[in-house]
Each structure stands twice: as C-alpha cells, then as structure tokens.
Design an enzyme around this catalytic site. Structure first.
Site: not given
Length: 335
Positions: A162, A201
């Site tokens: 940390s 399409r």
C-alpha cells in the site's frame, strides 16, 4: 476468427497451468482441516484440499467449453455483400472452400454474416470461464482477510503493498482477476444482444461485437494469468485454518452431536437439547463440550468419550477425501 483462435490458445495455456496448480494444492492439502463457510459464517469442517478440488473441477469444465469453441465453434466467413458470392460466379463455393483451407478454419455450410451464434457462443464460454476465475479469486480474497489469514498471495517487489499502509499485503492478483471477470459478463450480454441482426448485413449489431469480443478475450486471459500466478505461489497456513476451526468453541460440530443424540432421543428432542447447549455457549458460557457434559439428558445417552469423538473435526468430513480423489481422477482423464 483468426484472432479468436490465437487468443484462445493463450487462454487455454493459462488454464492448463492453473489446473496443475489446483492439483498440487488438492494433493498437498487433501487432509488439511479448515472451516467450510455458508453465508460467510462457519458451517462444518472441510479440507482445503476439497476447496482446491472444487476450483479444479470448475476450471476443467470452463476449459472444456473453451476448447470446444476453439475446435468446433470457429469458421471462415466469406459471402460477399449479400452472402451469395455472386461476383465469383460458379467458383464461389470452391473459393470459399480454398479460403477456409488456407486459413486453417472450418468451412461453414453457408455464409454466416448475420447468423452470429458462433460469436455469442464464444462470448458465453468466455463469460463462464471468467466467472469461474472470479469465484477462485473471491475465495482467495476472503481467505486472505486479516481476521481470517488462511492464505496469502505471493509477494515480493512491492506487490500487494500500500502507498500509505506499509503493513498491508493485498491480494492484488485476485483483485485484478475479479475486476476483469466482472467486465466479461457485461460484454457477454452485448454479444448475445447482437444475435438479432437485420437481413443480410446488420446496421449496428455487428459493429457492437468488435470491442466486446476483443476485450472478452483479453480480460479472460488476464484473469486466468492472474489467478494462475496467485495459485502457483499461494501460501497456505494450515495452523491458522485449524485455529479458525476452534473459534466457535465446538459449535461447528453441533450437527454431528445432534445426529448421534437423535438415534437415542429422536430428532426433535435431540435438536432442542443441543440447540439449548449452543445458545448457552453463544451467551457467554464455556465450550460446547462443557455445556454438553453439563446436560443430564445428553449425558445419559452420550458418554464423554462419544461427545469428544463427535467434536473432533477430523471425524466429520464425510466424503471429502473421496471427492478430492474424484477431482484428481477427472484431471488425469482430461489432461
């Protein structure tokens, strides 16, 4: 399809190594006692070997689906503007066949530009794999909590540290895997939603797949690599597991005592008497052993040595060992 094929090979390689890590943990800790937890509360004794075996079997299943997707779910796509290959004349089917052969992909029965089940199925398989990885990562995160302390991820080089709390050792690999897996689930919804495409399409549905599929491959691979690394270097603390088994003062074996007493007293009466003893422990009494020995009705049917045996976690593991062996055998069969 080519990108999927190559990416899946990488993901499967990570899952292979992850399975091997699970096998090692299951074998080494086949008899390592620990608490099983339901709704985040201690429930019954189990073994860490069985937990690792559970990870193994789930990963094998996820791996199988990805293998199937790579071997049979990919296919070449060539259909021209409308799926007819009209510009190639009579040579269209032959060109498609040679095109697929050149790419090393299966030849489809016909062009599939708006039949996107292949993409959706792959997205689902990736989501299943990511979800499986998420489960393993979440177990590690929970077991690595300060108050639990049963496992720790590999550290070194500042990993898991940390910026402000020098004492911390965060399960960062599992956190990375968890974050990645969550996103794969969202992408799977996009890919399933793209199954409905207009005519020959699509106007938008096809395009929505691109980022979702690419990220699903990358995120699943990243999650697999992170969990694999976490398991390969996982530090297991059997002493802490044993210590955690004892924090309930024997309450974790109350079911076993009830079952033994029920053979003499009937299920309802045995349950009531053991429950009363458990309540006294929770309210500040001694151990469950002490409260059971102080209960005349139970002492009449359960001698002290039987109570001691009933409160031994190692004697209340059911088929845990056999289930570990089944998982290892499944791994040996599937390779």
């Amino acid at each position: 399809m080519l990108v999927c094929r190559e990416a899946l090979a990488l993901i499967l390689s990570e899952l292979d190594a992850l399975c091997a890590a699970c096998v090692r943990l299951a074998e080494e800790h086949r008899g390592t006692l620990m608490p099983a937890r339901t709704l985040l509360q201690q429930a019954l004794p189990t073994t860490f070997g069985l937990k690792a075996a559970g990870w193994l079997v789930a990963t094998l299943e996820a791996r199988r689906r990805l293998r199937e997707a790579r071997e049979r779910g990919l296919a070449a796509q060539l259909g021209g503007a409308a799926g007819t290959l009209a510009s190639l004349g009579e040579k269209g089917p032959e060109v498609l066949r040679e095109y697929a052969r050149e790419l090393g992909l299966p030849e489809p029965e016909l062009p599939w530009h708006t039949a996107r089940f292949r993409i959706a199925e792959l997205g689902g398989a990736l989501a299943l794999a990511a979800g499986t990885l998420h489960k393993v990562a979440l177990d590690i995160i929970l077991m690595a909590q300060t108050e639990v302390g049963e496992v720790a991820e590999p550290s070194g080089g500042g990993r898991g540290g940390s910026s402000t709390l020098p004492h911390k050792r965060n399960p960062i690999l599992s956190v990375i895997a968890s974050a990645a897996a969550r996103r794969v689930q969202d992408h799977a919804r996009t890919l399933y939603g793209a199954l409905a495409q207009e005519h020959e399409r699509a106007a938008g549905a096809w395009h929505s797949e691109w980022e979702a599929l690419s990220e699903s491959l990358a995120l699943t691979g990243g999650a697999a690599a992170a969990v694999r690394e976490a398991l390969e270097g996982l530090e297991v603390d059997p002493a802490r597991m044993q210590e955690n088994l004892g924090i309930t003062e024997g309450l974790i074996l109350a079911e076993n005592v009830t079952t033994l007493a029920a053979a003499h007293l009937g299920r309802l009466k045995a349950h009531e008497m053991v429950e009363a003893a458990c309540r006294r422990v929770v309210e500040g009494g001694g151990s469950l052993r002490e409260e059971l020995l102080a209960e005349p009705g139970l002492r009449e049917v359960l001698p002290e040595e039987e109570i001691d045996a009933a409160l031994d976690p190692a004697r209340y593991l059911g088929a845990a060992g056999e289930f570990v062996d089944r998982a290892l055998e499944k791994y040996r069969r599937e390779g």
